[in-house]
Design a protein around this motif. Structure first.
Motif, mmCIF file in Angstrom:
data_model
loop_
_atom_site.group_PDB
_atom_site.id
_atom_site.type_symbol
_atom_site.label_atom_id
_atom_site.label_comp_id
_atom_site.label_asym_id
_atom_site.label_seq_id
_atom_site.Cartn_x
_atom_site.Cartn_y
_atom_site.Cartn_z
ATOM 1 N N CYS A 158 0.839 -1.199 0.000
ATOM 2 C CA CYS A 158 0.000 0.000 0.000
ATOM 3 C C CYS A 158 0.875 1.250 0.000
ATOM 4 O O CYS A 158 2.006 1.241 0.488
ATOM 5 C CB CYS A 158 -0.909 0.016 1.224
ATOM 6 S SG CYS A 158 -2.021 -1.400 1.323
ATOM 7 N N TYR A 207 -1.676 11.386 -3.400
ATOM 8 C CA TYR A 207 -2.426 12.409 -4.130
ATOM 9 C C TYR A 207 -2.056 13.764 -3.538
ATOM 10 O O TYR A 207 -2.039 13.935 -2.317
ATOM 11 C CB TYR A 207 -3.932 12.206 -3.999
ATOM 12 C CG TYR A 207 -4.504 11.096 -4.848
ATOM 13 C CD1 TYR A 207 -5.081 11.366 -6.097
ATOM 14 C CD2 TYR A 207 -4.494 9.787 -4.400
ATOM 15 C CE1 TYR A 207 -5.623 10.351 -6.869
ATOM 16 C CE2 TYR A 207 -5.035 8.760 -5.163
ATOM 17 C CZ TYR A 207 -5.592 9.056 -6.393
ATOM 18 O OH TYR A 207 -6.125 8.045 -7.157
ATOM 19 N N GLU A 234 -10.957 4.617 2.695
ATOM 20 C CA GLU A 234 -9.946 5.159 1.787
ATOM 21 C C GLU A 234 -10.149 4.509 0.422
ATOM 22 O O GLU A 234 -9.692 3.385 0.192
ATOM 23 C CB GLU A 234 -8.515 4.906 2.302
ATOM 24 C CG GLU A 234 -8.182 5.665 3.572
ATOM 25 C CD GLU A 234 -6.677 5.720 3.852
ATOM 26 O OE1 GLU A 234 -5.883 5.377 2.951
ATOM 27 O OE2 GLU A 234 -6.320 6.110 4.978
ATOM 28 N N GLU A 250 -9.345 3.649 -3.248
ATOM 29 C CA GLU A 250 -8.046 3.629 -3.922
ATOM 30 C C GLU A 250 -8.094 2.813 -5.215
ATOM 31 O O GLU A 250 -8.861 1.858 -5.341
ATOM 32 C CB GLU A 250 -6.972 3.043 -3.003
ATOM 33 C CG GLU A 250 -6.857 3.776 -1.679
ATOM 34 C CD GLU A 250 -5.585 3.448 -0.908
ATOM 35 O OE1 GLU A 250 -4.752 2.668 -1.424
ATOM 36 O OE2 GLU A 250 -5.439 3.996 0.208
ATOM 37 N N ASN A 284 -10.507 -0.621 -0.983
ATOM 38 C CA ASN A 284 -10.807 0.263 0.141
ATOM 39 C C ASN A 284 -9.767 -0.003 1.223
ATOM 40 O O ASN A 284 -9.797 -1.041 1.877
ATOM 41 C CB ASN A 284 -12.214 0.003 0.679
ATOM 42 C CG ASN A 284 -12.601 0.951 1.810
ATOM 43 O OD1 ASN A 284 -11.800 1.746 2.279
ATOM 44 N ND2 ASN A 284 -13.846 0.862 2.248
ATOM 45 N N ASP A 285 -8.831 0.917 1.373
ATOM 46 C CA ASP A 285 -7.803 0.771 2.405
ATOM 47 C C ASP A 285 -8.407 1.160 3.755
ATOM 48 O O ASP A 285 -8.043 2.165 4.366
ATOM 49 C CB ASP A 285 -6.586 1.631 2.058
ATOM 50 C CG ASP A 285 -5.454 1.473 3.062
ATOM 51 O OD1 ASP A 285 -5.431 0.437 3.759
ATOM 52 O OD2 ASP A 285 -4.617 2.382 3.154
ATOM 53 N N LEU A 333 -2.200 11.216 -9.328
ATOM 54 C CA LEU A 333 -1.266 10.458 -8.503
ATOM 55 C C LEU A 333 0.139 11.055 -8.596
ATOM 56 O O LEU A 333 0.618 11.365 -9.688
ATOM 57 C CB LEU A 333 -1.217 8.991 -8.951
ATOM 58 C CG LEU A 333 -2.413 8.105 -8.579
ATOM 59 C CD1 LEU A 333 -2.330 6.779 -9.321
ATOM 60 C CD2 LEU A 333 -2.465 7.876 -7.074
ATOM 61 N N SER A 379 -1.822 -1.063 -3.828
ATOM 62 C CA SER A 379 -2.911 -0.113 -3.620
ATOM 63 C C SER A 379 -2.296 1.280 -3.581
ATOM 64 O O SER A 379 -1.464 1.582 -2.721
ATOM 65 C CB SER A 379 -3.659 -0.427 -2.326
ATOM 66 O OG SER A 379 -4.928 0.188 -2.312
ATOM 67 N N THR A 380 -2.679 2.133 -4.532
ATOM 68 C CA THR A 380 -1.862 3.296 -4.896
ATOM 69 C C THR A 380 -2.065 4.543 -4.049
ATOM 70 O O THR A 380 -1.453 5.574 -4.315
ATOM 71 C CB THR A 380 -2.099 3.656 -6.370
ATOM 72 O OG1 THR A 380 -3.496 3.960 -6.572
ATOM 73 C CG2 THR A 380 -1.686 2.533 -7.290
ATOM 74 N N GLY A 381 -2.903 4.480 -3.018
ATOM 75 C CA GLY A 381 -3.101 5.644 -2.159
ATOM 76 C C GLY A 381 -4.464 6.276 -2.360
ATOM 77 O O GLY A 381 -5.139 6.030 -3.363
ATOM 78 N N THR A 382 -4.867 7.072 -1.395
ATOM 79 C CA THR A 382 -6.217 7.645 -1.413
ATOM 80 C C THR A 382 -6.167 9.159 -1.597
ATOM 81 O O THR A 382 -5.214 9.814 -1.178
ATOM 82 C CB THR A 382 -6.967 7.291 -0.111
ATOM 83 O OG1 THR A 382 -8.381 7.374 -0.323
ATOM 84 C CG2 THR A 382 -6.574 8.203 1.046
#
Length: 282
Positions: free
Chosen positions: A77, A82, A127, A129, A157-158, A217, A241-244
């Protein structure tokens, strides 16, 4: 092309999704399919021959989504990826990705209830993502090689327990709650996903909380794979998982956390919709 893992007759089966139908692989998980370099051709052939094997076909009305990959070998993760979310959380722009792990036991289906023990339920947060699914072995690859190694994209969803997350300088304990991180419903192959126009949106009880372009991103999927592969081998079926984006409950004023019975909906253009309800076990 869309692929998924569906619940089927008390177990699970990997499937390729067509218009209104799913055609089943013999494999129990999409991760097993992706381990074969022939997976694209196999999926195309299954779709083309669906009419010849009706016992292997499920109507859309019967689809029940399991976690997209039921036990990923790795879930890496990314935090603070962003620009607006970095500002929201009061951090500086990173020079390299902020990484942490999520265990395979954390993943849930795209429509599952998220069941949380009462002792873990004080500061729950969503989160939404973009998840990247690796399709080829990657070890010390370039960005260009990394781009070619992406099998496809999905929603993650993180799901986060903020009090657990910030109890120490390490985040893992707040990021890997059992069966709480919805993953899916399907994977859209990389050739069909338009990252330049897609947006991630998260709703809580119908209220739009997150809405951001994937193109914003800081570290792209290819950059993330290239960076991570410098120190660990990524294998087919591994997940990043690339971030929220901005809009998480922890960043609101006042801070607003999820309560029992609230529904989270996360959508990304082309990747379908998650709809999960928080259930606190008293």
């Amino acid at each position: 092309m869309r692929l998924a893992t569906l619940r089927y007759q008390g177990a699970t089966r990997a499937a390729v999704l067509g218009d209104g139908v799913a055609v089943l692989f013999d494999d129990h998980c999409l991760g097993d399919v992706l381990a074969r370099p022939t997976w694209r051709r196999e999926a195309e052939e299954l779709l083309a021959e669906a009419g010849n094997n009706p016992d292997n076909v499920m109507a859309e009305s019967a689809w029940a989504f399991a976690p997209l990959i039921t036990r990923p070998g790795k879930i890496v993760c990314v935090g603070l990826n962003y620009a607006a979310h970095i500002d929201e959380m009061g951090h500086q722009r990173p020079e390299v990705p902020t990484l942490f792990a999520k265990f395979a036991d954390a993943v849930a289906g795209a429509k599952d209830d998220i069941r949380v023990p009462e002792a873990c339920a004080e500061k729950l947060d969503y989160e939404g993502e973009l998840a990247v699914i690796v399709g080829e072995t990657c070890l010390r690859v370039s960005e260009e090689q990394a781009q070619d190694a992406i099998a496809g994209y999905a929603i993650m969803n993180d799901f986060t327990q903020r009090d657990f997350q910030y109890a120490t300088a390490q985040w893992l304990q707040g990021k890997t709650l059992q069966r709480a991180s919805a993953f899916g419903p399907w994977m859209l192959t990389a050739d069909a996903f338009d990252a330049d126009s897609a947006r991630v949106r998260t709703y809580v009880d119908g209220e739009l909380r997150q809405d951001a372009p994937i193109a914003d991103l800081v570290f792209s999927p290819a950059k993330l794979i290239a960076y991570i592969s410098q120190f660990v081998q990524l294998n087919p079926g591994d997940v990043i998982s690339t971030g929220t984006p901005a809009g998480v409950g922890h960043g609101m004023s006042p801070q607003t956390y999820l309560q029992d019975g609230q529904e989270m909906i996360i959508t990304i253009d082309g990747l379908g919709k998650q709809a999960n309800t928080v259930r606190i076990n008293h």
